[in-house]
Scaffold this motif. Structure first.
Motif, short mmCIF file in Angstrom:
data_model
loop_
_atom_site.label_atom_id
_atom_site.label_comp_id
_atom_site.label_asym_id
_atom_site.label_seq_id
_atom_site.Cartn_x
_atom_site.Cartn_y
_atom_site.Cartn_z
N GLN A 122 -15.69 62.23 41.85
CA GLN A 122 -14.26 62.50 41.80
C GLN A 122 -13.87 63.49 40.71
OE1 GLN A 122 -11.92 58.64 42.78
NE2 GLN A 122 -13.97 58.00 42.16
N ARG A 123 -14.81 63.83 39.82
CA ARG A 123 -14.54 64.92 38.87
C ARG A 123 -14.49 66.26 39.59
NH1 ARG A 123 -18.98 62.58 35.44
NH2 ARG A 123 -17.98 61.14 33.98
N HIS A 124 -15.07 66.32 40.77
CA HIS A 124 -15.23 67.59 41.47
C HIS A 124 -14.43 67.67 42.77
CE1 HIS A 124 -18.54 68.35 38.68
NE2 HIS A 124 -18.92 67.11 38.92
N VAL A 125 -14.28 66.55 43.48
CA VAL A 125 -13.60 66.58 44.77
C VAL A 125 -13.06 65.19 45.09
CG1 VAL A 125 -15.76 66.14 46.05
CG2 VAL A 125 -13.84 67.27 47.20
N ARG A 126 -11.88 65.12 45.67
CA ARG A 126 -11.35 63.85 46.15
C ARG A 126 -12.14 63.38 47.36
NH1 ARG A 126 -5.68 62.38 45.78
NH2 ARG A 126 -5.86 62.00 48.03
N ASP B 254 -22.93 53.17 47.19
CA ASP B 254 -21.53 53.54 46.94
C ASP B 254 -20.76 53.88 48.21
OD1 ASP B 254 -21.67 52.97 44.28
OD2 ASP B 254 -20.96 54.93 43.59
N LEU B 255 -21.42 53.84 49.37
CA LEU B 255 -20.66 53.89 50.62
C LEU B 255 -19.74 52.68 50.73
CD1 LEU B 255 -23.36 54.99 53.24
CD2 LEU B 255 -21.47 56.37 52.33
N LEU B 256 -20.16 51.56 50.15
CA LEU B 256 -19.36 50.34 50.24
C LEU B 256 -18.04 50.50 49.49
CD1 LEU B 256 -22.23 47.78 49.61
CD2 LEU B 256 -21.29 48.49 51.82
N THR B 257 -18.09 51.02 48.27
CA THR B 257 -16.86 51.20 47.51
C THR B 257 -16.06 52.39 48.04
OG1 THR B 257 -18.25 52.30 45.87
CG2 THR B 257 -17.53 50.07 45.37
N ALA B 258 -16.74 53.40 48.59
CA ALA B 258 -16.01 54.51 49.20
C ALA B 258 -15.18 54.02 50.39
CB ALA B 258 -16.99 55.59 49.65
N TYR B 259 -15.71 53.08 51.15
CA TYR B 259 -14.98 52.50 52.28
C TYR B 259 -13.65 51.92 51.82
CZ TYR B 259 -13.81 48.78 55.64
OH TYR B 259 -13.15 47.94 56.50
N TYR B 260 -13.65 51.13 50.75
CA TYR B 260 -12.40 50.57 50.25
C TYR B 260 -11.46 51.66 49.74
CZ TYR B 260 -14.19 45.83 50.63
OH TYR B 260 -14.68 44.64 51.12
N GLY B 261 -12.03 52.67 49.07
CA GLY B 261 -11.19 53.76 48.59
C GLY B 261 -10.52 54.52 49.71
N LEU B 262 -11.24 54.73 50.79
CA LEU B 262 -10.71 55.52 51.90
C LEU B 262 -9.62 54.80 52.68
CD1 LEU B 262 -14.06 57.03 53.19
CD2 LEU B 262 -12.17 58.31 52.16
N LEU B 263 -9.74 53.46 52.78
CA LEU B 263 -8.83 52.72 53.66
C LEU B 263 -7.79 51.86 52.96
CD1 LEU B 263 -11.13 51.50 56.58
CD2 LEU B 263 -9.84 53.62 56.37
N TYR B 264 -8.06 51.43 51.72
CA TYR B 264 -7.22 50.39 51.14
C TYR B 264 -6.71 50.72 49.74
CZ TYR B 264 -9.36 47.82 54.97
OH TYR B 264 -9.80 47.43 56.21
N ALA B 265 -6.63 51.98 49.40
CA ALA B 265 -6.17 52.34 48.05
C ALA B 265 -5.11 53.42 48.13
CB ALA B 265 -7.37 52.77 47.20
N ASP B 266 -5.29 54.49 47.39
CA ASP B 266 -4.25 55.51 47.25
C ASP B 266 -4.53 56.75 48.09
OD1 ASP B 266 -6.51 56.13 45.79
OD2 ASP B 266 -5.43 56.94 44.07
N ILE B 267 -5.46 56.66 49.03
CA ILE B 267 -5.83 57.81 49.85
C ILE B 267 -5.25 57.65 51.25
CG2 ILE B 267 -7.77 59.01 50.97
CD1 ILE B 267 -9.40 58.37 48.44
N GLY B 268 -4.56 58.67 51.73
CA GLY B 268 -4.09 58.69 53.11
C GLY B 268 -5.06 59.50 53.94
#
Length: 256
Positions: free
Chosen positions: A49-53, A72-86
């Motif tokens: 995330q220092r380089h790209v969203r 880290d695919l597991l945490t990326a899944y939560y980031g993509l669907l359940y956080a601040d990313i549309g």
């Protein structure tokens, strides 16, 4: 204007678990506005995330499903669907067979299967698979790691990069790397195993693979805990006369 050169940024290179300073295997490969996350080992999502969203990635490519390359695919899944990313559309995910079900097996907590495909558009790799991602062409070859595992060649207008994933020396890797500008090759083994299947390179074997493929430059990565980066580079240099470097976390290499 975005930099059109082919660039390799090391997010992490540790094995088999992160150190305090170095996440596990993960790399960002970029050219212009095209960005591909190559391996998503433990701890790599942070420096990515220092380089790209996350939602600006054009694709994710995974060599094999050992945790130090994919967790880290597991945490990326939560980031993509359940956080601040549309998320406008699922991110293309090129990965070994069975990846979607493996992720669902971990992430599903109710009788309903977690919507893995809402985060990732999964394409299963096979030997010889090719994909065009933005300005990049990705070619995957099956390699020798004891489980389904792949290496990848990334070709751009300005250069070519081959990443070994985890593998013993094998003809498919040498063929894939033929004439590449940079070979990014793992050096997990201090010595080749005796009496059991080999699934990693030694540093000397990294050098030999680079020499056999006529690579322009060698970057050793995934260096095993018994070795220091300096030892790995020095030992690889005994078999390869071209430039040899270490994949230091945070380093960016421009190709060629």
């Amino acid at each position: 204007m975005s930099d059109a050169s082919l660039r390799l940024t090391v997010l992490g290179s540790a094995t088999p678990y992160p150190s305090a300073e170095n996440p596990c295997s993960g790399y960002l490969v970029s050219s212009g506005d095209t960005h591909v996350w190559v391996d998503a080992g433990s701890g790599t999502l942070g420096p990515l995330q220092r380089h790209v969203r996350l939602d600006r990635l054009d694709a994710i490519w995974i060599s094999h499903l050992h945790a130090d390359h994919s967790a880290d695919l597991l945490t990326a899944y939560y980031g993509l669907l359940y956080a601040d990313i549309g998320l406008a559309a699922p991110i293309p995910l090129y990965a070994p067979p069975g990846t979607a079900d493996r992720l669902a097996g971990f992430l599903t907590n109710t009788p309903a299967r977690s919507p893995i495909e809402s985060a990732f558009a999964v394409t299963e790799l096979y030997d010889g698979h090719q994909a065009d991602v933005g300005s990049l062409r990705l070619t995957s070859r099956a390699v020798a790691h004891g489980i389904p595992a792949f290496a990848v060649r990334v070709d751009a207008a300005t250069g070519s990069l081959v990443y070994s994933g985890d593998t013993a020396p094998c003809p498919s890797l040498t063929e894939l790397a033929r004439g590449c500008d940079v070979l990014l090759c793992e050096a997990e083994s201090a010595e080749a195993p005796a009496g059991e299947e080999q699934v990693h390179h030694t540093p000397e074997e990294c050098g030999a693979t680079a020499a056999a493929s006529a690579a322009g430059r060698l970057i050793v990565t995934h260096v095993g805990r018994p070795l220091t980066p300096h030892q790995a580079v020095t030992r690889a240099s005994t078999r390869f006369t071209g430039p040899v470097a270490y994949a230091s976390p945070g380093a960016t290499f421009s190709l060629p």
